[in-house]
Design an enzyme around this catalytic site. Structure first.
Site, mmCIF file in Angstrom:
data_model
loop_
_atom_site.group_PDB
_atom_site.id
_atom_site.type_symbol
_atom_site.label_atom_id
_atom_site.label_comp_id
_atom_site.label_asym_id
_atom_site.label_seq_id
_atom_site.Cartn_x
_atom_site.Cartn_y
_atom_site.Cartn_z
ATOM 1 N N TYR A 33 0.830 -1.205 0.000
ATOM 2 C CA TYR A 33 0.000 0.000 0.000
ATOM 3 C C TYR A 33 0.859 1.247 0.000
ATOM 4 O O TYR A 33 2.076 1.180 0.217
ATOM 5 C CB TYR A 33 -0.955 -0.004 1.200
ATOM 6 C CG TYR A 33 -0.298 0.323 2.535
ATOM 7 C CD1 TYR A 33 0.496 -0.608 3.190
ATOM 8 C CD2 TYR A 33 -0.470 1.567 3.133
ATOM 9 C CE1 TYR A 33 1.094 -0.300 4.419
ATOM 10 C CE2 TYR A 33 0.111 1.872 4.353
ATOM 11 C CZ TYR A 33 0.895 0.938 4.985
ATOM 12 O OH TYR A 33 1.487 1.239 6.183
ATOM 13 N N LYS A 148 6.533 -1.981 1.824
ATOM 14 C CA LYS A 148 5.354 -1.418 2.516
ATOM 15 C C LYS A 148 4.165 -2.359 2.349
ATOM 16 O O LYS A 148 3.241 -2.104 1.577
ATOM 17 C CB LYS A 148 5.047 -0.013 1.976
ATOM 18 C CG LYS A 148 4.158 0.804 2.881
ATOM 19 C CD LYS A 148 4.211 2.259 2.527
ATOM 20 C CE LYS A 148 3.210 3.114 3.273
ATOM 21 N NZ LYS A 148 3.369 3.128 4.723
ATOM 22 N N GLU A 181 11.701 2.484 14.353
ATOM 23 C CA GLU A 181 10.814 3.532 13.837
ATOM 24 C C GLU A 181 9.527 3.511 14.654
ATOM 25 O O GLU A 181 9.388 2.715 15.592
ATOM 26 C CB GLU A 181 10.533 3.334 12.345
ATOM 27 C CG GLU A 181 9.894 2.005 11.995
ATOM 28 C CD GLU A 181 9.819 1.760 10.490
ATOM 29 O OE1 GLU A 181 9.593 2.699 9.726
ATOM 30 O OE2 GLU A 181 9.982 0.585 10.085
ATOM 31 N N LEU A 206 11.075 1.179 7.210
ATOM 32 C CA LEU A 206 10.481 1.705 5.989
ATOM 33 C C LEU A 206 11.231 2.975 5.587
ATOM 34 O O LEU A 206 11.494 3.839 6.432
ATOM 35 C CB LEU A 206 8.996 2.032 6.208
ATOM 36 C CG LEU A 206 8.305 2.438 4.916
ATOM 37 C CD1 LEU A 206 8.067 1.218 4.025
ATOM 38 C CD2 LEU A 206 6.999 3.141 5.192
HETATM 39 N N1 PDD Z 1 2.648 5.025 7.388
HETATM 40 N N2 PDD Z 1 7.245 3.801 9.028
HETATM 41 C C1 PDD Z 1 6.132 3.071 8.977
HETATM 42 C C2 PDD Z 1 6.107 1.738 9.646
HETATM 43 C C3 PDD Z 1 5.002 3.557 8.298
HETATM 44 O O1 PDD Z 1 3.878 2.825 8.228
HETATM 45 C C4 PDD Z 1 5.063 4.857 7.695
HETATM 46 C C5 PDD Z 1 3.895 5.430 6.942
HETATM 47 C C6 PDD Z 1 6.255 5.587 7.796
HETATM 48 C C7 PDD Z 1 6.411 6.926 7.159
HETATM 49 O O2 PDD Z 1 6.470 6.816 5.754
HETATM 50 P P1 PDD Z 1 6.021 7.986 4.789
HETATM 51 O O3 PDD Z 1 6.789 9.197 5.192
HETATM 52 O O4 PDD Z 1 6.404 7.518 3.449
HETATM 53 O O5 PDD Z 1 4.543 8.182 4.978
HETATM 54 C C8 PDD Z 1 7.331 5.010 8.455
HETATM 55 C C9 PDD Z 1 1.457 5.411 6.646
HETATM 56 C C10 PDD Z 1 1.219 6.869 6.649
HETATM 57 C C11 PDD Z 1 0.291 4.580 7.149
HETATM 58 O O6 PDD Z 1 0.521 3.395 7.390
HETATM 59 O O7 PDD Z 1 -0.821 5.085 7.266
#
Ligand code: PDD
Length: 286
Positions: A33, A148, A181, A206
């Site tokens: 996703y 992801k 994270e 991620l």
């Molecule tokens: N989550 N780490 C994890 C485990 C994440 O699920 C996310 C993003 C991030 C940040 O990634 P980015 O800057 O590309 O959004 C880091 C999304 C927003 C979610 O699961 O809703």
């Protein structure tokens, strides 16, 4: 106004949007996703999220369902039909629906779903101005957190642990006590020496698109950067702690496991980076 979802080529009322019971996303979490933030009706960091989507699909050998341009049309149309000015658009691609068997099925088309929802930016701003609480938990995820995938159960449990303590985010840590994270965010600190630290993205985390955008802004903001992991203890003693993600931009944490960070107020670096990121994301959104 009723919401609309895109499912495998058609738009339907959100409340009636369904996928097959043997969709591999449902049975095996065999899917990936992306989440884009929507600012003024446009998608922030469009290319970065699209590139990571294609990488995730490639790593799992899931067929790329459409070109980035065609997918962009669907994402924007979903945003438009839901009249989202500020919010997020969510895309999920699974390997498709097939009789249950662990190994990949042959001749199956990937499933594609897109939803969009409004987010009250003023609420996020108010939280960022006040700062949020965080908790910590061991990271119990698998070895490919760079992909992801929709396999988010450890992240769900971590976030729930935060919610049960009235906190916004849970920072996860590895067997060395180093923060990996957040449950749905990347984690940063400004350490006691004033250096900005975040775990290097070659580790099992991620590779956040917001994280990358902020790394590019850091030099312009005159902040010293050290891409090196930090322990939970270092975070608790840091001048600032904050998390980044498409859904929350830059969110300061002012306590961790009940321990106050700095003076208990959001720090200046998080505030500057949040502002700089939002300005740039708005300007470059397409
Ligand atoms: N989550 N780490 C994890 C485990 C994440 O699920 C996310 C993003 C991030 C940040 O990634 P980015 O800057 O590309 O959004 C880091 C999304 C927003 C979610 O699961 O809703």
């Amino acid at each position: 106004m009723s919401r609309v979802a895109y499912v495998n080529g058609a738009y339907s009322p959100h409340s009636q949007a369904v996928v097959h019971i043997e969709d591999r996303g449902f049975q095996f979490a065999d899917g990936v996703y992306e989440v884009w933030s929507v600012l003024d009706g446009r998608l922030a960091d469009f290319d970065g999220h699209m590139t990571r989507l294609n990488r995730s699909l490639n790593e799992l050998k899931i067929e790329i369902p459409m070109t980035p341009a065609a997918l962009g049309v669907v994402l924007r149309e979903t945003v438009r039909r839901n009249r989202v000015r500020d919010g997020i658009v969510y895309l999920q691609v699974t390997r498709g629906a097939a009789a249950r068997d662990h190994a990949f099925p042959t001749d199956v088309a990937p499933s594609v779903i897109v939803t969009a929802k409004r987010i009250d930016l003023a609420r996020g701003e108010a939280m960022a101005a006040k700062g949020a609480a965080g908790v910590t938990r061991p990271d119990i995820r698998w070895g490919r957190c760079d992909i992801k995938t929709v396999g988010l159960l450890p992240n769900v449990l971590a976030k729930q642990a935060a919610r049960e303590r009235g906190a916004y985010e849970c920072l996860m840590y590895d067997e060395m006590g180093l923060v990996t994270e957040g449950a749905s965010t990347n984690a940063w600190i400004v350490d006691r020496e004033g250096r900005l630290r975040t775990r290097d993205a070659q580790a099992n985390i991620l590779r956040g698109i917001t994280r990358e955008a902020i790394l590019k802004l850091v030099a312009a903001e005159g902040v010293e950067l050290d891409e090196r992991p930090f322990t939970v203890e270092e975070a608790k003693q840091a001048r600032e702690v904050f998390v980044t993600a498409a859904s929350s931009f830059v969110m300061p944490l002012v306590s961790l496991d009940g321990v106050r960070i700095g003076d208990g107020k959001p720090g200046p670096i998080a505030a500057r980076l949040r502002q700089a990121y939002l300005e740039q994301a708005r300007r470059d959104a397409i």
